[in-house]
Design a protein around this motif. Structure first.
Motif, PDB file in Angstrom:
ATOM      1  N   ARG A  38       0.836  -1.196   0.000  1.00 49.15           N
ATOM      2  CA  ARG A  38       0.000   0.000   0.000  1.00 49.15           C
ATOM      3  C   ARG A  38       0.878   1.256   0.000  1.00 49.15           C
TER       4      ARG A  38
ATOM      5  N   ALA B 237      -6.974  -1.066   5.777  1.00 49.56           N
ATOM      6  CA  ALA B 237      -7.084  -1.815   4.531  1.00 49.56           C
ATOM      7  C   ALA B 237      -7.197  -3.293   4.880  1.00 49.56           C
TER       8      ALA B 237
ATOM      9  N   SER C 125      -1.951  -4.289  -2.660  1.00 46.56           N
ATOM     10  CA  SER C 125      -2.595  -3.065  -3.132  1.00 46.56           C
ATOM     11  C   SER C 125      -3.159  -3.143  -4.549  1.00 46.56           C
TER      12      SER C 125
ATOM     13  N   HIS D 281      -4.779   3.400  -1.672  1.00 51.26           N
ATOM     14  CA  HIS D 281      -4.439   2.814  -2.969  1.00 51.26           C
ATOM     15  C   HIS D 281      -3.715   3.829  -3.840  1.00 51.26           C
TER      16      HIS D 281
END
Length: 234
Positions: free
Chosen positions: A101, A129, A134, A179
């Protein structure tokens, strides 16, 4: 948090190719966050991004639409798109790419903005997350995969709003800094592919059920609204 070394060659390639693109767009979102509109935008995007958590909202909407004859194809398309999108994204691409990420601290020669991304993420409240993988964005994939069939099945004069809603989901993932923009772009592409495949599969199955199977015809013609009306009359 200990630094994480990027060892996956595919992840390194993504960071090299999309580094400037990703930074410039995330910097733009951070500028919005720090602007006079930041308070309103923060609330909007924080709420909006959580609407896509685990695709639950889209799954529930798809299940509801399945109950009615007029919307059954749309509901089936949404659910099919979500399933196909999840298989491509969560089962295949995320484990293959293993891209960290943006907010993760890691040692990477060509990624001088790691600490800056982390500061921006913390400034947005350190949104959690689901995993540290990612690429591509799962929220974006599920939103596009679910809503693309809505666009394909419904009146184009209004159904384009479904695509806007899907793209906004991707924007929300960038705004809260969980992201890279290239993750969102990947999610849009995967989601569109999944949505189109679901659309084609549902049309094929629907046609077969309607033509060849008595049980299938009952499934196709079932309408919860009609059932409720008939019970009220009785």
């Amino acid at each position: 948090m200990d630094p994480v070394v990027v060892e996956n060659a595919v992840a390194v390639w993504f960071n090299n190719i999309f580094g400037s693109f990703d930074f410039n767009i995330l910097n733009f979102y951070n500028t919005l966050h720090e602007s006079v509109f930041g308070g309103i935008l923060d609330i909007f995007f924080l709420i909006y991004t959580h609407l896509g958590d685990d695709g639950i909202l889209f799954i529930l909407l798809g299940l509801i639409l399945l109950l009615f004859k007029k919307t059954r194809k749309v509901g089936a398309g949404m659910l099919g798109g979500i399933i196909i999108g999840a298989l491509i994204t969560n089962v295949t691409l995320k484990p293959f790419v293993e891209r960290p990420r943006p907010f993760e601290l890691y040692e990477y020669l060509n990624e001088p903005n790691a600490l800056l991304f982390k500061e921006w993420w913390e400034g947005m409240g350190s949104v959690e997350a689901s995993s540290m993988r990612s690429f591509p964005s799962g929220h974006t994939t599920s939103a596009v995969a679910a809503l693309f069939p809505v666009f394909l099945y419904c009146d184009k004069k209004k159904s384009w709003l479904a695509l806007v809603a899907a793209v906004l989901m991707g924007a929300s993932r960038n705004y809260v800094m969980v992201h890279y923009p290239s993750d969102v772009l990947g999610g849009i592409i995967v989601g569109a592919i999944a949505g189109i495949l679901a659309f084609l599969i549902v049309n094929f199955v629907y046609k077969k059920l309607s033509e060849n199977d008595k049980i299938g015809k009952k499934i196709v013609s079932f309408d919860l609204a009609e059932v409720i009306k008939s019970r009220k009359k009785a």
